[in-house]
Write an enzyme that holds these catalytic residues in place. Structure first.
Site, short mmCIF file in Angstrom:
data_model
loop_
_atom_site.label_atom_id
_atom_site.label_comp_id
_atom_site.label_asym_id
_atom_site.label_seq_id
_atom_site.Cartn_x
_atom_site.Cartn_y
_atom_site.Cartn_z
N PHE A 113 -40.01 -8.61 -14.32
CA PHE A 113 -39.40 -8.52 -15.64
C PHE A 113 -39.87 -9.69 -16.48
O PHE A 113 -39.86 -10.84 -16.02
CB PHE A 113 -37.87 -8.52 -15.53
CG PHE A 113 -37.20 -8.03 -16.77
CD1 PHE A 113 -37.27 -6.69 -17.11
CD2 PHE A 113 -36.53 -8.89 -17.61
CE1 PHE A 113 -36.67 -6.22 -18.27
CE2 PHE A 113 -35.92 -8.44 -18.77
CZ PHE A 113 -35.99 -7.10 -19.10
N ARG A 144 -37.86 6.25 -19.05
CA ARG A 144 -37.29 5.70 -17.83
C ARG A 144 -35.89 6.29 -17.59
O ARG A 144 -35.06 6.36 -18.51
CB ARG A 144 -37.20 4.17 -17.93
CG ARG A 144 -36.86 3.48 -16.62
CD ARG A 144 -36.84 1.98 -16.79
NE ARG A 144 -35.70 1.54 -17.60
CZ ARG A 144 -35.17 0.31 -17.53
NH1 ARG A 144 -35.69 -0.58 -16.71
NH2 ARG A 144 -34.15 -0.02 -18.30
N ASP A 147 -35.53 -11.33 -7.19
CA ASP A 147 -34.66 -10.86 -8.26
C ASP A 147 -34.20 -9.45 -7.89
O ASP A 147 -35.02 -8.54 -7.73
CB ASP A 147 -35.43 -10.85 -9.59
CG ASP A 147 -34.56 -10.47 -10.78
OD1 ASP A 147 -33.53 -9.80 -10.58
OD2 ASP A 147 -34.92 -10.82 -11.92
N TYR A 153 -24.50 -6.05 -14.59
CA TYR A 153 -24.17 -5.08 -15.64
C TYR A 153 -24.95 -3.78 -15.49
O TYR A 153 -24.74 -2.85 -16.26
CB TYR A 153 -24.41 -5.66 -17.03
CG TYR A 153 -25.73 -6.35 -17.23
CD1 TYR A 153 -26.89 -5.63 -17.47
CD2 TYR A 153 -25.81 -7.74 -17.21
CE1 TYR A 153 -28.10 -6.26 -17.65
CE2 TYR A 153 -27.02 -8.38 -17.38
CZ TYR A 153 -28.16 -7.64 -17.61
OH TYR A 153 -29.37 -8.28 -17.79
N LYS A 154 -25.84 -3.70 -14.50
CA LYS A 154 -26.60 -2.47 -14.29
C LYS A 154 -25.85 -1.59 -13.27
O LYS A 154 -24.81 -1.04 -13.57
CB LYS A 154 -28.02 -2.80 -13.84
CG LYS A 154 -28.82 -3.63 -14.85
CD LYS A 154 -30.22 -3.90 -14.35
CE LYS A 154 -30.97 -4.90 -15.21
NZ LYS A 154 -31.25 -4.40 -16.57
#
Length: 399
Positions: free
Chosen positions: A117, A358, A186, A211-212
């Site tokens: 990321f 996505r 990560d 939060y995912k």
């Protein structure tokens, strides 16, 4: 909890899912748990309003980062007392990489890949300048061969945010250790999505957001894990008040707390942790092998149906489910407009530059019916060309 059997009808009922919406963007922001509203309201009414500052002791606010960390530990193959919450993922990346680099003082190279990321790379670009290190970035497929005796830290996102490609954590960690290096993983697209086993893989440090797939809400705090062998030796550059051995002694010099507690930095986000605590309740009834099996079932079905009915799309994720996380992406020259048309029709995924559609599959609440509905609507949009409208081409600030 090895005999736990997961009831996915029960877990789906734990979330507020708007009527008429097929939500396939839980890999970016999970939906709101039904219990979160009441949990946060109770915290504000019964704790903040009534206890005021006494809440740090009487309501356990101060200990929340450890207590919540223990709840997440089971989901990532870690042990009690090894995970602590707080701050943002970028801060936790900074802490983990700086601590790992300091444990290898004779080496300067930090290795990552181009599928990482971008914000992780931004953090380490700045860190590398500050500590006289070199950040090397290679293609994901070239990571193993780039590990050599100059390497200090291997920093990777286990599941690629754009393609869903999954690194072999155990194999790459072993290769790094053979070369004398340490690893930082990560887990932003792994925690709550795939069967992570940090201790089994013998990793060194790991970080992740909540939060995912963990559904903690926008801006929910990140977590950091330190392998017990490093917990009392790690010295992150960012040394905060809450990571001090005796924060309320107000000593002028920093003395690190024992274990992973030293990775705390600022004041815990208590309201956000209350929402996350409600979100984590559902995981008490989830077996991770069941979750992974369901993920594979959903993503395999999605790929098969898209390829059968949407010939204009090109698969951008690994075909082998063992090499894929819980998301699938396809490429299209006008991916942004296609995604806006999908969203307008009640199918929410997201776009990643330059040309990627996505879709994230969260087994806690996504179903086979979600797959079929999403593919049917997308096939119609592509067939009719209804994505080619001016309003669908206008870029929003967040894509």
């Amino acid at each position: 909890m090895t005999d736990l059997s997961t009831d996915f009808t029960r877990t789906r009922a734990a979330f507020h899912l708007p009527s008429g919406v097929t939500y396939l963007d839980g890999n970016s922001l999970g939906p709101m748990p039904v219990a979160a509203r009441d949990r946060v309201a109770a915290m504000m009414q019964d704790e903040w309003a009534q206890m005021l500052i006494r809440g740090w002791n009487e309501a356990g606010w101060y200990a929340q980062p450890r207590v919540t960390g223990d709840r997440i530990a089971r989901l990532i193959g870690a042990g009690d007392g090894q995970v602590v919450m707080g701050d943002t993922l970028s801060i936790k990346v900074f802490q983990a990489v700086s601590a790992a680099r300091a444990l290898r003082p004779g080496r300067r190279v930090i290795l990552s890949d181009s599928g990482n990321f971008p914000s992780d790379l931004y953090v380490v670009q700045g860190l590398a300048r500050a500590i006289d290190s070199d950040l090397r970035v290679v293609e994901p497929e070239a990571v193993a061969e780039a590990i050599d005796d100059d390497l200090a830290v291997l920093m990777l996102t286990e599941v690629d945010y754009r393609t869903g490609r999954r690194h072999d954590m155990a194999a790459l960690t072993a290769a790094a250790h053979d070369a004398g290096a340490l690893t930082v993983w990560d887990l932003a697209h792994s925690a709550g999505a795939v069967d992570v086993d940090l201790l089994g893989a013998d990793a060194d440090f790991a970080v992740g957001c909540t939060y995912k797939y963990l559904n903690g809400g926008p801006g929910a705090p990140a977590f950091i894990w330190t392998h017990p062998r490093h917990a009392d030796a790690a010295q992150p550059i960012l040394q905060g008040w809450m990571g001090h051995a005796a924060p309320f002694a107000f000593q002028p010099d920093y003395e690190p707390a024992g274990g992973v507690e030293r990775m705390r930095v600022g004041t815990p986000p208590v309201i956000a942790l209350a929402a996350l605590d409600a979100a984590l309740d559902v995981w008490d009834h989830v077996a991770m092998p069941d979750l992974r099996a369901r993920s594979i079932e959903l993503t395999e079905a999605f790929i098969a149906q898209v390829e059968a009915s949407c010939p204009d799309l090109t698969l951008n994720s690994p075909r082998d489910p063992a090499r894929r996380g819980s998301q699938v992406s396809f490429r299209h020259p006008q991916a942004y407009a296609v995604m806006q048309a999908l969203i307008a029709q009640g199918v929410i995924g997201d776009f990643r530059a330059p040309d990627v559609l996505r879709f994230g599959f969260a087994p806690l609440y996504n179903t086979a019916e979600d797959v079929s509905r999403a593919v049917g609507i997308m096939a119609r949009i592509l067939r009719e060309g209804s994505w080619d409208r001016q309003e669908y081409h206008a870029r929003a600030a967040v894509t």
